[in-house]
Design a protein around this motif. Structure first.
Motif, PDB file in Angstrom:
ATOM      1  N   HIS A 108      -3.321  10.821  -4.214  1.00 53.57           N
ATOM      2  CA  HIS A 108      -3.489  10.022  -3.000  1.00 53.57           C
ATOM      3  C   HIS A 108      -2.973   8.587  -3.166  1.00 53.57           C
ATOM      4  O   HIS A 108      -2.338   8.042  -2.258  1.00 53.57           O
ATOM      5  N   HIS A 112       0.238   6.457  -1.205  1.00 54.05           N
ATOM      6  CA  HIS A 112       0.258   5.158  -0.511  1.00 54.05           C
ATOM      7  C   HIS A 112       1.491   4.348  -0.921  1.00 54.05           C
ATOM      8  O   HIS A 112       2.129   3.706  -0.097  1.00 54.05           O
ATOM      9  N   TYR A 129      -3.140  -1.893  -3.408  1.00 54.89           N
ATOM     10  CA  TYR A 129      -3.772  -0.782  -2.697  1.00 54.89           C
ATOM     11  C   TYR A 129      -5.228  -1.161  -2.432  1.00 54.89           C
ATOM     12  O   TYR A 129      -6.044  -1.203  -3.350  1.00 54.89           O
ATOM     13  N   SER A 131      -8.333  -0.204  -0.161  1.00 54.68           N
ATOM     14  CA  SER A 131      -8.884   0.747   0.806  1.00 54.68           C
ATOM     15  C   SER A 131     -10.394   0.751   0.701  1.00 54.68           C
ATOM     16  O   SER A 131     -10.992  -0.160   0.125  1.00 54.68           O
ATOM     17  N   ASP A 286      -5.417   6.134   5.493  1.00 49.52           N
ATOM     18  CA  ASP A 286      -5.208   7.475   4.948  1.00 49.52           C
ATOM     19  C   ASP A 286      -4.551   8.358   6.012  1.00 49.52           C
ATOM     20  O   ASP A 286      -4.990   8.371   7.166  1.00 49.52           O
TER      21      ASP A 286
HETATM   22 MG    MG Z   1      -6.423   5.675   0.837  1.00 46.61          MG
END
Ligand code: MG
Ligand code: AMP
Length: 328
Positions: A108, A112, A129, A131, A286
């Motif tokens: 995952h 990104h 990143y 999130s 996502d």
């Molecule tokens: Mg994510």
């Protein structure tokens, strides 16, 4: 070549279909929203079970793609919440067997960065990143993406969500804090917790709650938390750029929808003469399209997995995954 990708690492169930030139042909997503508090993994997984069949249909219909046009089925194998990952993996295995298409596992976090890389045209950027569950600074080196720095406790988004709920607000906290911060005036002192290229947020959570109990307004707190937390993230991104001698920055993750964070990271990069890029919001959060695109890169480089070995990996680290599509 057209690939379908399935995302289900946390609260978002999503199906994306992309073409070889990274065009998003179809994207259908549905987010689990808890009635109160944060994400309950089992409840989120139940939500995903209910919505996936129609998401697959919607993605195919909007892409005007027939299952026989698909080259492969990609799915997010990890990291994420076990029950949520398993629903997505089950859908992917089913489609793979039903349509006789190879199954391609995708990390995952790598997804990104890959979607940001192709959309920006920046070949070798540092990724911030940011999130819900993840906060990492990532860059490529020697065949893999390396985590250069990360949160030592909670993800930035989970921190914002937790804080906002404890101030009487509702999930998700990040966008609500962004709106409230626009009304903030006073910059309140909060713990600025950077350790090398790592960060920590739990001290800021406690300090904010104490300040609120002593009468600080939600607006001033929101403003102060954004300025402090996003400065921390900007600082570690800058340090990663300098140490790894990279010359571009990309952003990813739900918190990267935040305008203040985008502006601060952009200004930092610009001060070094480097470009920066944040994907459009639908591809920052996502989404199945980034899984499909990374699956397409991986499949083209020969990566596939038999159904019998396709168990999910809730703790799969970014730096465990090889990236043969980047080996020259
Ligand atoms: Mg994510
Ligand atoms: P993800 O885990 O990547 O799906 O992102 C979800 C997280 O992003 C949640 O914690 C949200 O609170 C956060 N988020 C979404 N939009 C924003 C925003 N505009 N500013 C800050 N955080 C945000």
């Amino acid at each position: 070549m057209v690939v379908l990708g399935i995302e289900s690492t946390a609260h978002t169930a999503s199906v994306g279909i992309v073409s070889e030139n990274a065009e998003v042909l179809g994207l259908a997503s549905d987010m689990y929203k808890p009635a109160s508090g944060g994400i309950h993994p089992r409840e989120a997984a139940n939500h995903h079970v209910e919505v996936f069949p129609s998401l697959v249909e919607r993605a195919l219909a909007s892409a005007k793609v027939n299952p026989r046009d698909l080259e492969a089925i990609a799915f997010a194998q990890g990291p994420g919440l076990g029950p949520c990952l398993r629903t997505g993996a089950t859908v992917a295995r089913t489609l793979s067997l039903l349509w006789h298409r190879p199954l391609v596992p995708v990390n995952h976090c790598v997804a990104h960065i890959e979607i940001a890389r192709v959309l920006s045209g920046l070949d070798d950027p540092v990724l911030l990143y940011a999130s819900g569950g993840n906060t990492q600074v990532i860059a490529h080196g020697s065949g893999r993406y390396r985590v250069l720095g990360e949160t030592l406790d909670v993800g930035i988004g989970n921190f914002l969500d937790k804080l906002w709920i404890s101030l009487g607000g509702q999930f998700p906290g990040g966008p609500a804090i962004e709106r409230a911060a626009l009304e903030g005036i006073d910059l309140l002192p909060l713990p600025y917790s950077v350790h090398g290229m790592d960060v920590a947020f739990s001290g800021m959570l406690t300090a904010s709650q104490v300040l609120h109990a002593r009468g600080a307004s939600r607006e001033n707190l929101a403003y102060s938390v954004e300025v402090t937390a996003y400065s921390m993230l900007t600082e570690i991104t800058e340090r990663a750029l300098a140490h790894r001698k990279k010359e571009a920055v990309v952003l990813g993750g739900g918190v990267a929808c935040n305008e203040r964070l985008r502006t601060m990271v952009g200004a930092m990069a610009e001060s070094w003469g480097h470009p920066s890029f944040a994907p459009p919001k639908a591809l920052c959060v996502d989404n199945g399209a980034m899984i499909a695109w990374t699956g397409l890169l991986a499949w083209r480089a020969g990566v596939t997995i038999p159904v019998s070995a396709s168990e999910v990996q809730p703790r799969q680290r970014t730096d465990l995954v090889l990236t043969p599509w980047r080996n020259g």
